[in-house]
Design an enzyme around this catalytic site. Structure first.
Site, mmCIF file in Angstrom:
data_model
loop_
_atom_site.group_PDB
_atom_site.id
_atom_site.type_symbol
_atom_site.label_atom_id
_atom_site.label_comp_id
_atom_site.label_asym_id
_atom_site.label_seq_id
_atom_site.Cartn_x
_atom_site.Cartn_y
_atom_site.Cartn_z
ATOM 1 C CE1 TYR A 27 -56.193 -54.548 -3.108
ATOM 2 C CE2 TYR A 27 -57.723 -52.875 -3.661
ATOM 3 C CZ TYR A 27 -56.114 -53.235 -2.858
ATOM 4 O OH TYR A 27 -56.879 -53.523 -1.544
ATOM 5 C CG ASN A 78 -56.017 -61.981 -2.568
ATOM 6 O OD1 ASN A 78 -56.049 -61.868 -1.156
ATOM 7 N ND2 ASN A 78 -55.313 -61.049 -3.556
ATOM 8 C CG ASP A 91 -58.476 -70.935 13.619
ATOM 9 O OD1 ASP A 91 -57.165 -71.148 14.027
ATOM 10 O OD2 ASP A 91 -59.258 -71.793 14.387
ATOM 11 C CG HIS A 104 -52.167 -60.193 0.461
ATOM 12 N ND1 HIS A 104 -53.256 -60.115 0.680
ATOM 13 C CD2 HIS A 104 -51.457 -61.325 0.930
ATOM 14 C CE1 HIS A 104 -53.432 -60.970 1.779
ATOM 15 N NE2 HIS A 104 -52.381 -61.813 2.295
ATOM 16 C CB SER A 106 -51.672 -54.146 -2.647
ATOM 17 O OG SER A 106 -52.066 -54.711 -1.385
ATOM 18 N NE ARG A 115 -54.555 -51.911 3.004
ATOM 19 C CZ ARG A 115 -56.382 -51.881 3.141
ATOM 20 N NH1 ARG A 115 -56.872 -53.128 2.421
ATOM 21 N NH2 ARG A 115 -57.190 -51.254 3.054
HETATM 22 C C1 DQA Z 1 -55.465 -57.132 -0.796
HETATM 23 C C2 DQA Z 1 -55.093 -56.352 0.357
HETATM 24 C C3 DQA Z 1 -55.564 -56.790 1.546
HETATM 25 O O1 DQA Z 1 -55.311 -56.536 2.276
HETATM 26 C C4 DQA Z 1 -57.253 -55.937 0.897
HETATM 27 O O2 DQA Z 1 -58.240 -56.262 1.403
HETATM 28 C C5 DQA Z 1 -57.478 -56.677 -0.209
HETATM 29 C C6 DQA Z 1 -56.865 -57.266 -1.085
HETATM 30 C C7 DQA Z 1 -54.584 -57.452 -2.016
HETATM 31 O O3 DQA Z 1 -54.505 -58.820 -2.726
HETATM 32 O O4 DQA Z 1 -53.263 -56.971 -2.406
HETATM 33 O O5 DQA Z 1 -58.584 -57.213 -1.022
HETATM 34 O O6 DQA Z 1 -55.686 -59.394 -0.303
#
Ligand code: DQA
Length: 150
Positions: A27, A78, A91, A104, A106, A115
């Site tokens: 991250y 996010n 929803d 996101h 990542s 994911r």
């Molecule tokens: C995330 C990716 C998600 O899979 C993860 O649970 C996060 C961060 C990201 O910013 O890369 O908490 O949303």
């Protein structure tokens, strides 16, 4: 009715308050505070007022989305872990009918299979992933465009 001068909402989900400490190899080292400052600065350059909120609780995020219907012009979200689990958050985003950009940090498609699917993506106007903190600046830039053509 949302007023033309209303701010946009940047909404961050669970565990993003730990950015900087949390799995920095995935991250990055930017804290949530740094990212929120980046959002305010980016918004300034785009002529958008930005309000930032973070919660670890699904219901609080849903309340924030519902409140945005009359208080904000668009949402950058996010949803973090709730991306992959929350029909209710999806929803809420569908219900308010505001422009939505999902972010996101990542690249979720390069990570574990669970994911790869986000419930939010199906109601988002755009999805940005894998660009790190810069993704928020990209998301706000695109949101400004969506608002301008609205
Ligand atoms: C995330 C990716 C998600 O899979 C993860 O649970 C996060 C961060 C990201 O910013 O890369 O908490 O949303």
């Amino acid at each position: 009715m949302v007023t033309p001068a209303a701010p946009v909402l940047v909404l961050n989900g669970p565990n993003l308050n730990l950015l900087g400490l949390r799995e920095p190899a995935i991250y990055g080292t930017d804290t949530l505070d740094t990212i929120e400052r980046l959002c305010h600065d980016t918004g300034k350059g785009l002529g958008l007022r930005v309000e930032c909120r973070q919660s670890n609780h699904e219901g609080v995020l849903i309340d924030a989305v519902q409140e945005a219907r009359t208080a904000h012009r668009g949402i950058v979200i996010n949803p973090a872990g709730y991306s992959h689990t929350s029909v209710a958050l999806r929803d809420a985003l569908a219900a308010v009918g505001l422009p939505v950009v999902e972010v996101h940090l990542s690249n979720i498609h390069r990570r574990e299979e669970f994911r790869h699917h986000s419930y939010v993506s199906g109601v988002a106007d755009a999805v940005i992933c894998g660009a790190g903190a810069h993704g928020y600046a990209l998301a706000l830039t695109h949101l400004a465009r969506l608002i301008a053509v609205d």
